[in-house]
Structure formats: structure tokens, C-alpha cells
Design a protein around this motif. Structure first.
Motif, short mmCIF file in Angstrom:
data_model
loop_
_atom_site.label_atom_id
_atom_site.label_comp_id
_atom_site.label_asym_id
_atom_site.label_seq_id
_atom_site.Cartn_x
_atom_site.Cartn_y
_atom_site.Cartn_z
N SER A 1 9.57 15.20 -38.35
CA SER A 1 8.56 15.84 -38.75
C SER A 1 7.80 16.55 -37.43
CB SER A 1 7.46 14.95 -39.41
OG SER A 1 7.66 14.37 -40.63
N GLN A 2 8.06 15.81 -36.33
CA GLN A 2 7.53 16.52 -34.88
C GLN A 2 8.81 16.85 -34.24
OE1 GLN A 2 4.61 17.72 -34.19
NE2 GLN A 2 3.68 16.90 -36.35
N ARG B 1 10.92 2.02 -36.63
CA ARG B 1 11.63 2.85 -37.46
C ARG B 1 12.89 3.10 -36.57
NH1 ARG B 1 7.27 7.37 -39.28
NH2 ARG B 1 5.85 5.98 -40.50
N ASP C 1 7.89 9.65 -35.95
CA ASP C 1 7.96 10.34 -37.25
C ASP C 1 8.95 11.35 -37.17
OD1 ASP C 1 6.61 12.05 -35.40
OD2 ASP C 1 5.14 12.64 -36.67
N TYR C 2 9.94 11.39 -36.39
CA TYR C 2 10.82 12.35 -36.26
C TYR C 2 11.84 12.54 -37.80
CZ TYR C 2 14.86 15.20 -34.45
OH TYR C 2 15.95 16.13 -34.31
N SER D 1 7.45 2.01 -32.95
CA SER D 1 7.64 1.95 -34.42
C SER D 1 9.09 1.29 -34.39
CB SER D 1 7.80 3.10 -35.06
OG SER D 1 7.93 3.06 -36.45
N VAL E 1 14.08 7.74 -40.51
CA VAL E 1 13.96 8.01 -39.04
C VAL E 1 15.31 7.74 -38.22
CG1 VAL E 1 13.14 7.85 -36.76
CG2 VAL E 1 11.55 8.05 -38.79
#
Length: 339
Positions: free
Chosen positions: A100-101, A32, A97-98, A30, A40
Motif C-alpha cells: 500500500s505504501q 506480518r 502495510d506493503y 508488525s 505482506v
């Protein structure tokens, strides 16, 4: 109480790259991680600040300026555990997606099974990483959990005293002096020593000064602990330092442990000398007391006897039991006659 360090190695630092990182070849997945205005990116920068301000003296972290999703950490094993004076390395990666995981964590194991939560494959089994079932409060919480918490959990809950009880099938109410627990401690200490040898041979990039300085400083204490444990002068994990054996008293001398120590000890002496450790006064081979020498001779005798000797001993044991039974029967018959 931890041993104070005389060398300097920054607890936290930013490096250009982390070569040889377990997750280096995997795509960061990503943009991100490069969008400095994104959530992120900002969260990872916050993690960096938390680590920079709060790392204890026994944990070191390097992050990459070119791959902010990657970092590497080193943890020094605590006193009072079979991992004391060891160095343990972990490669960590943030998911796209940190937070979130949870982050992905890989342990540099050298294929040594030294802890129930640290697999030979490098897999780290921990509730906080969602790699092990646990209570909701123990699992990853995107709004509260941090990488610092992960590292502290590995240090205190994984590389801990009595690691045998981390096995899910082991009953928790057993004594720390349980035979299997003590055996596990001895095995863990041997593998920690073997890991030290491997790290001196091939230190992770960016941590070469730490590996050299740490083992140069702790060499004599490690060798003294090996002698104390092999001779039963201290329980594994509780040799405090040179000249202070910690928990004293008579400790069982294990044959397997003695054989392992006799191989590991000279290897460590050689490696410690190679990095300039002041071990000139250390013996080239493990020094054994009278009881340990007796155990060593017994091991040698049994090795000479081999399989045939084991069979003979078993047969003698069986025949001895039969003779005892025959004697008991004769005594019973005599009693019956007298009555």
C-alpha cells in the motif's frame, strides 16, 4: 555498452542478516513479516523472486532471512555518466502495510552531495517512492510497482547523464554542454571517486567481495579517466576504457577540478594497491600535459598572491575600463571639433 565483469558475485542472495543496515534498529512494527500465510509476507516473497530473475548485471541485492523487511542493494554507475565505475549502496525497508505504501530507501552518501536526488542525509528523492511530486503514472502504484522498478529508476533516472538537469529549478531545454552542467559533472565525478575511497576503507557488510573485486578490476580504467579529464582530453563521463578516450576534442580544464583530481588521484592509487589492483604502472601522482601544467602554475601564482593579489587585479581591471572610457571621450571630442 557496459564493461563485462571477470569476477563472480551473485546478483541476488539471501543472507542471515544485514549488519549496519540503516533501518535495522527500527522495529519491524508488525507480525506480518513473519506470518508466511499473510498478504505482506507473500508479496515480499514475490519481490524476491522478481529480483532473483530480473536483476541486470550492474545491480546486486542481498536480503535477510531473519528480517525479510530489509534488503541492501548496490548499483554500478553506468558509462556515459559522471558516475561511471562507481559503486552506490542503498538500504531498503518494506513498511508493514506493503505494498500500500512504497518501500523506504536510504542512500549511503558519506555526506557527499553528488546528485540532486541523493541528499547528504541519505534521503532519496524519487517520484516512484512518493518522495517527489510527479505525474500519477510516475508515482507508486500498489498493484504494479516493484522494488526492481525502484532500483532501475535510480540507476537510469538518478545516476544519469547530465544530472544537473535533475535540479527542479533548472530549465530542461538548456544544452548538456551548458557551463553549469559540465561543472556539475566534474564535481559529481570527483565525489564518486571520493566515495570509492570511502567504500574501500569501509565496505558495507556482505558486499566486501564485490567492493574489492569491482575496484580491483576497474582501477586502471578509473585512473586513466582521471588523467584524461584533468588534461581536457575527454569530457567527464565519456572515457570509455584504457586506451580509448571516448569523446575527444578540446575540453576546458577547470582549476577547481584540477586541484581536486591532484588530491584524489594519489589517494585512489594507494587504496587500489591496498586491495591488490594491478596498478604498478600507474603514476603515483597525476600526470599533467602542457596546458594543465600552465593552469596549475596559474593556480599556484594566485594562491601566493592571496587576497591582496585579487584586489590588485580588480583595481587594474577598473582602471583599465576607466582609461578606455577616457579614450572614447577624447575621440568623440576630436570628431566634434572636426565637424
Amino acid at each position: 555498452m557496459e564493461n563485462p565483469r571477470s569476477f563472480t558475485f551473485n546478483q541476488f542472495d539471501v543472507v542471515s542478516e544485514v549488519s549496519g543496515h540503516h533501518y535495522l534498529s527500527s522495529s519491524n512494527g508488525s507480525d506480518r513479516f513473519t506470518d508466511f500465510r499473510g498478504a505482506v509476507y507473500k508479496k515480499i516473497m514475490k519481490e524476491w523472486r522478481i529480483l532473483q530473475k530480473n536483476l541486470p548485471e550492474s545491480i546486486f541485492v542481498r536480503v535477510s532471512e531473519t528480517r525479510i523487511d530489509l534488503l541492501r542493494a548496490a548499483i554500478i554507475g553506468a558509462t556515459g555518466t559522471p558516475y561511471h565505475d562507481g559503486l552506490f549502496f542503498f538500504d531498503i525497508a518494506f513498511p508493514p502495510d506493503y505494498p500500500s505504501q512504497p518501500p523506504k530507501v536510504h542512500y549511503r552518501s558519506f555526506r557527499y552531495p553528488l546528485n540532486p536526488n541523493l541528499y547528504c542525509s541519505g534521503h532519496v528523492c524519487l517520484s516512484l517512492l512518493n518522495t517527489w511530486r510527479g505525474e500519477t503514472c510516475e508515482r507508486w502504484n500498489p498493484s504494479q510497482s516493484t522494488v526492481l522498478q525502484v532500483l532501475l529508476s535510480i540507476q537510469s533516472l538518478v545516476l544519469c547523464e547530465n544530472p544537473y538537469f535533475n535540479e527542479p529549478t533548472v530549465r530542461r531545454f538548456k544544452s548538456p554542454l551548458d557551463t553549469e552542467s559540465l561543472k556539475y559533472d566534474r564535481d559529481a565525478f570527483v565525489l564518486t571517486c571520493k566515495s570509492a575511497i570511502q567504500l574501500i576503507r569501509n565496505p558495507p557488510e556482505g558486499f566486501e567481495p564485490l567492493v574489492t573485486a569491482h575496484f580491483r578490476e576497474r582501477a586502471n580504467a578509473i585512473l586513466a579517466a582521471c588523467e584524461a579529464y584533468a588534461n581536457g582530453r575527454a569530457r567527464v563521463g565519456f572515457y570509455r576504457d584504457v586506451g580509448s578516450p571516448g569523446r575527444q576534442g578540446k575540453n576546458k580544464i577547470s582549476k577547481k577540478f584540477l586541484v581536486s583530481m591532484e588530491w584524489v588521484y594519489p589517494e585512489m592509487v594507494e587504496k587500489f594497491k591496498g586491495i591488490g589492483a594491478p596498478v604498478e604502472s600507474a603514476a603515483e601522482k597525476l600526470r599533467l600535459g602542457a596546458e594543465a601544467m600552465k593552469k596549475k602554475k596559474e593556480i599556484a601564482r594566485r594562491q601566493r598572491e592571496g587576497v591582496w593579489g585579487k584586489l590588485v587585479r580588480k583595481m587594474k581591471g577598473i582602471l583599465g575600463m576607466k582609461k578606455k572610457k577616457k579614450k572614447k571621450k577624447k575621440k568623440k571630442k576630436k570628431k566634434m571639433i572636426i565637424d
